[in-house]
Design a protein around this motif. Structure first.
Motif, PDB file in Angstrom:
ATOM      1  N   HIS A 162       0.833  -1.210   0.000  1.00  0.00           N
ATOM      2  CA  HIS A 162       0.000   0.000   0.000  1.00  0.00           C
ATOM      3  C   HIS A 162       0.860   1.250   0.000  1.00  0.00           C
ATOM      4  O   HIS A 162       0.484   2.272  -0.592  1.00  0.00           O
ATOM      5  CB  HIS A 162      -0.933  -0.009   1.213  1.00  0.00           C
ATOM      6  N   GLU A 163       2.020   1.190   0.643  1.00  0.00           N
ATOM      7  CA  GLU A 163       2.909   2.353   0.667  1.00  0.00           C
ATOM      8  C   GLU A 163       3.397   2.680  -0.743  1.00  0.00           C
ATOM      9  O   GLU A 163       3.451   3.858  -1.138  1.00  0.00           O
ATOM     10  CB  GLU A 163       4.109   2.087   1.581  1.00  0.00           C
ATOM     11  N   LEU A 164       3.727   1.659  -1.535  1.00  0.00           N
ATOM     12  CA  LEU A 164       4.186   1.901  -2.901  1.00  0.00           C
ATOM     13  C   LEU A 164       3.021   2.297  -3.808  1.00  0.00           C
ATOM     14  O   LEU A 164       3.184   3.120  -4.713  1.00  0.00           O
ATOM     15  CB  LEU A 164       4.882   0.656  -3.449  1.00  0.00           C
ATOM     16  N   GLN A 165       1.846   1.733  -3.575  1.00  0.00           N
ATOM     17  CA  GLN A 165       0.678   2.122  -4.360  1.00  0.00           C
ATOM     18  C   GLN A 165       0.357   3.613  -4.189  1.00  0.00           C
ATOM     19  O   GLN A 165      -0.138   4.261  -5.119  1.00  0.00           O
ATOM     20  CB  GLN A 165      -0.535   1.287  -3.965  1.00  0.00           C
ATOM     21  N   ALA A 166       0.683   4.162  -3.022  1.00  0.00           N
ATOM     22  CA  ALA A 166       0.398   5.574  -2.763  1.00  0.00           C
ATOM     23  C   ALA A 166       1.196   6.498  -3.678  1.00  0.00           C
ATOM     24  O   ALA A 166       0.791   7.655  -3.896  1.00  0.00           O
ATOM     25  CB  ALA A 166       0.703   5.902  -1.301  1.00  0.00           C
ATOM     26  N   HIS A 167       2.297   6.034  -4.257  1.00  0.00           N
ATOM     27  CA  HIS A 167       3.117   6.863  -5.138  1.00  0.00           C
ATOM     28  C   HIS A 167       2.369   7.229  -6.418  1.00  0.00           C
ATOM     29  O   HIS A 167       2.760   8.157  -7.117  1.00  0.00           O
ATOM     30  CB  HIS A 167       4.416   6.137  -5.499  1.00  0.00           C
ATOM     31  N   PHE A 168       1.303   6.496  -6.747  1.00  0.00           N
ATOM     32  CA  PHE A 168       0.571   6.748  -7.985  1.00  0.00           C
ATOM     33  C   PHE A 168      -0.521   7.815  -7.837  1.00  0.00           C
ATOM     34  O   PHE A 168      -1.015   8.327  -8.840  1.00  0.00           O
ATOM     35  CB  PHE A 168      -0.114   5.460  -8.474  1.00  0.00           C
ATOM     36  N   ARG A 208      -1.106  11.028  -6.841  1.00  0.00           N
ATOM     37  CA  ARG A 208      -1.072  12.392  -7.368  1.00  0.00           C
ATOM     38  C   ARG A 208      -1.046  12.412  -8.893  1.00  0.00           C
ATOM     39  O   ARG A 208      -1.771  13.171  -9.531  1.00  0.00           O
ATOM     40  CB  ARG A 208       0.137  13.149  -6.819  1.00  0.00           C
ATOM     41  N   VAL A 209      -0.227  11.554  -9.479  1.00  0.00           N
ATOM     42  CA  VAL A 209      -0.101  11.572 -10.933  1.00  0.00           C
ATOM     43  C   VAL A 209      -1.380  11.057 -11.600  1.00  0.00           C
ATOM     44  O   VAL A 209      -1.738  11.483 -12.703  1.00  0.00           O
ATOM     45  CB  VAL A 209       1.138  10.776 -11.388  1.00  0.00           C
ATOM     46  N   LEU A 210      -2.126  10.185 -10.926  1.00  0.00           N
ATOM     47  CA  LEU A 210      -3.384   9.711 -11.487  1.00  0.00           C
ATOM     48  C   LEU A 210      -4.464  10.778 -11.412  1.00  0.00           C
ATOM     49  O   LEU A 210      -5.363  10.831 -12.259  1.00  0.00           O
ATOM     50  CB  LEU A 210      -3.860   8.449 -10.757  1.00  0.00           C
ATOM     51  N   ASP A 211      -4.374  11.636 -10.412  1.00  0.00           N
ATOM     52  CA  ASP A 211      -5.369  12.700 -10.266  1.00  0.00           C
ATOM     53  C   ASP A 211      -5.196  13.798 -11.304  1.00  0.00           C
ATOM     54  O   ASP A 211      -6.140  14.192 -11.984  1.00  0.00           O
ATOM     55  CB  ASP A 211      -5.282  13.321  -8.865  1.00  0.00           C
ATOM     56  N   ALA A 212      -3.975  14.310 -11.424  1.00  0.00           N
ATOM     57  CA  ALA A 212      -3.762  15.496 -12.263  1.00  0.00           C
ATOM     58  C   ALA A 212      -2.695  15.308 -13.327  1.00  0.00           C
ATOM     59  O   ALA A 212      -2.446  16.218 -14.116  1.00  0.00           O
ATOM     60  CB  ALA A 212      -3.388  16.691 -11.372  1.00  0.00           C
ATOM     61  N   GLY A 213      -2.052  14.159 -13.343  1.00  0.00           N
ATOM     62  CA  GLY A 213      -0.987  13.938 -14.315  1.00  0.00           C
ATOM     63  C   GLY A 213       0.300  14.643 -13.948  1.00  0.00           C
ATOM     64  O   GLY A 213       1.242  14.673 -14.752  1.00  0.00           O
ATOM     65  N   GLU A 214       0.397  15.191 -12.741  1.00  0.00           N
ATOM     66  CA  GLU A 214       1.578  15.957 -12.335  1.00  0.00           C
ATOM     67  C   GLU A 214       2.583  15.065 -11.602  1.00  0.00           C
ATOM     68  O   GLU A 214       2.204  14.222 -10.792  1.00  0.00           O
ATOM     69  CB  GLU A 214       1.180  17.114 -11.432  1.00  0.00           C
ATOM     70  N   TYR A 215       3.865  15.300 -11.910  1.00  0.00           N
ATOM     71  CA  TYR A 215       4.920  14.541 -11.262  1.00  0.00           C
ATOM     72  C   TYR A 215       6.226  15.302 -11.404  1.00  0.00           C
ATOM     73  O   TYR A 215       6.325  16.266 -12.162  1.00  0.00           O
ATOM     74  CB  TYR A 215       5.051  13.146 -11.890  1.00  0.00           C
ATOM     75  N   GLN A 216       7.228  14.861 -10.671  1.00  0.00           N
ATOM     76  CA  GLN A 216       8.567  15.458 -10.753  1.00  0.00           C
ATOM     77  C   GLN A 216       9.602  14.364 -10.957  1.00  0.00           C
ATOM     78  O   GLN A 216       9.552  13.318 -10.299  1.00  0.00           O
ATOM     79  CB  GLN A 216       8.898  16.224  -9.476  1.00  0.00           C
ATOM     80  N   ARG A 244       3.909  17.416 -16.468  1.00  0.00           N
ATOM     81  CA  ARG A 244       2.558  16.896 -16.611  1.00  0.00           C
ATOM     82  C   ARG A 244       2.548  15.834 -17.709  1.00  0.00           C
ATOM     83  O   ARG A 244       3.092  16.052 -18.794  1.00  0.00           O
ATOM     84  CB  ARG A 244       1.577  18.011 -16.954  1.00  0.00           C
ATOM     85  N   ALA A 245       1.955  14.707 -17.424  1.00  0.00           N
ATOM     86  CA  ALA A 245       1.864  13.620 -18.400  1.00  0.00           C
ATOM     87  C   ALA A 245       0.395  13.320 -18.677  1.00  0.00           C
ATOM     88  O   ALA A 245      -0.411  13.211 -17.753  1.00  0.00           O
ATOM     89  CB  ALA A 245       2.557  12.366 -17.888  1.00  0.00           C
ATOM     90  N   ASP A 246       0.069  13.208 -19.942  1.00  0.00           N
ATOM     91  CA  ASP A 246      -1.267  12.812 -20.361  1.00  0.00           C
ATOM     92  C   ASP A 246      -1.206  11.321 -20.702  1.00  0.00           C
ATOM     93  O   ASP A 246      -0.738  10.935 -21.764  1.00  0.00           O
ATOM     94  CB  ASP A 246      -1.693  13.634 -21.583  1.00  0.00           C
ATOM     95  N   ALA A 300      -7.749   2.183  -5.702  1.00  0.00           N
ATOM     96  CA  ALA A 300      -8.872   1.502  -6.348  1.00  0.00           C
ATOM     97  C   ALA A 300      -9.935   2.507  -6.798  1.00  0.00           C
ATOM     98  O   ALA A 300     -10.541   2.350  -7.867  1.00  0.00           O
ATOM     99  CB  ALA A 300      -9.481   0.481  -5.395  1.00  0.00           C
ATOM    100  N   ALA A 301     -10.140   3.557  -6.004  1.00  0.00           N
ATOM    101  CA  ALA A 301     -11.152   4.564  -6.358  1.00  0.00           C
ATOM    102  C   ALA A 301     -10.779   5.317  -7.624  1.00  0.00           C
ATOM    103  O   ALA A 301     -11.662   5.799  -8.349  1.00  0.00           O
ATOM    104  CB  ALA A 301     -11.337   5.536  -5.198  1.00  0.00           C
ATOM    105  N   ARG A 302      -9.483   5.428  -7.906  1.00  0.00           N
ATOM    106  CA  ARG A 302      -9.047   6.147  -9.108  1.00  0.00           C
ATOM    107  C   ARG A 302      -9.088   5.271 -10.366  1.00  0.00           C
ATOM    108  O   ARG A 302      -9.002   5.789 -11.466  1.00  0.00           O
ATOM    109  CB  ARG A 302      -7.640   6.707  -8.887  1.00  0.00           C
ATOM    110  N   LEU A 303      -9.179   3.971 -10.182  1.00  0.00           N
ATOM    111  CA  LEU A 303      -9.323   3.051 -11.312  1.00  0.00           C
ATOM    112  C   LEU A 303     -10.815   2.862 -11.541  1.00  0.00           C
ATOM    113  O   LEU A 303     -11.432   1.891 -11.102  1.00  0.00           O
ATOM    114  CB  LEU A 303      -8.617   1.732 -11.008  1.00  0.00           C
TER     115      LEU A 303
END
Length: 310
Positions: free
Chosen positions: A115-121, A123-131, A140-142, A161-164
């Motif tokens: 679950h800790e590693l799943q959390a890394h996804f 922010r980028v799944l919400d807005a496509g933003e990452y560094q 930003r990635a589309d 799961a809610a974002r999928l």
């Protein structure tokens, strides 16, 4: 009728056609997708079909087994890094997210991540933003995530799961037994297409595009069998049946093995067994791991390293 479609999906049963409908619906909606189903049903094939039918088909499909993402380097793998960061000599990398820009990112076995590693996804799944690592600016990635798992939904981190938002359920062979009779010649053709010996023995004139010589007793036996690991296990049973037919000098795939080969514990295999399988497969690893009943080629490679086999 009975042939694989343009995406490699084969089956004429109601569950098979229901799956095609799910794929078409998911492909037309540009949201993140979770492909669910037991081991060996072809979840990666389904995810690739979704990409190929979508508006992103002209752009990359980047695929990775999530279980192979190293815990200490997951951010570098996902988001990339600047040159010489975090270590001198490191090349600049776009990361999986950057490489999938305007296309799709397929992550198989996403449920194997903690679950800790799943959390890394998130922010980028919400807005496509990452560094990228070592970079202060936000990118930003589309992209669309196509995640696959054989685990129950409640084992995923709930906010991932809610974002999928879309879930595609891939049926097991037990739910579409009538398709097994169609899968058998398809799988044998695929095996023989890479193996001239099998093509000569089981196909008229050695032409593996035709109908294979298959004993009807074998087909009936396989239709009745349980397949906990689904198509992967069916393929393993066919490999075993063909091996016995070749050894016995028979010209057709016979019901030499009523019980399909089960996935074995790699720790129980001896060096001699591994050597024998490699010899029978003429050194071709993709055939040897199936003969041994292993899960995949990487399990065989690990055993070869363990036993110091070239």
């Amino acid at each position: 009728f009975g042939e694989a479609d343009a995406f490699g999906l084969l089956g004429e049963s109601p569950p098979a056609w229901s799956l095609r409908g799910q794929i078409a619906f998911a492909a037309a909606r540009d949201v993140h997708v979770l492909v669910q189903g037991p081991s060996g049903v072809g979840k990666e094939l389904v995810a690739r079909a979704i990409h190929e039918l979508s508006g992103r088909a002209a752009h990359p499909l980047v695929a990775r087994n999530a279980a192979t993402l190293p815990e200490a380097l997951i951010d570098a793998e996902l988001f990339g890094n600047l040159r010489d960061y975090p270590n001198p000599g490191m090349p600049e990398r776009a990361g999986l997210i950057g490489a999938a820009h305007r296309g799709s990112l397929l992550l198989d076995e996403i449920g194997e991540l903690s679950h800790e590693l799943q959390a890394h996804f998130l922010r980028v799944l919400d807005a496509g933003e990452y560094q990228r690592l070592g970079e202060s600016t936000t990118r930003r990635a589309d992209f669309r995530l196509l995640a696959a798992t054989n685990r129950p939904l409640d084992e995923l981190k709930h906010d991932l799961a809610a974002r999928l938002r879309l879930r595609v359920a891939v049926p097991s062979l037990a739910e579409r037994r009538e398709d097994i009779a169609l899968l058998i010649p398809h799988l044998i053709r695929r095996m023989a297409g890479e193996d001239p010996l099998l093509a000569r023995r089981f196909f008229a004139g050695g032409d593996s595009s035709g109908a294979p010589r298959v004993d009807a007793t074998l087909v009936r036996a396989l239709i009745r069998q349980p397949f906990p690991t689904n198509v992967r296990e069916l393929e393993g049973a066919l490999w075993t049946a063909m091996m016995h037919s070749v050894v016995a000098g028979h010209a057709q795939v016979e019901a030499s093995v009523v019980e399909p080969a089960r996935e074995v514990d790699p720790r129980k295999l001896t060096r001699e067994q591994i050597e024998a399988a490699l010899a029978h497969a003429e050194g071709v690893q993709d055939r040897a791991w199936r003969l041994l009943g292993l899960r995949n080629r990487f399990a065989l490679i690990r055993l070869m390293k363990k036993h110091e086999l070239a």
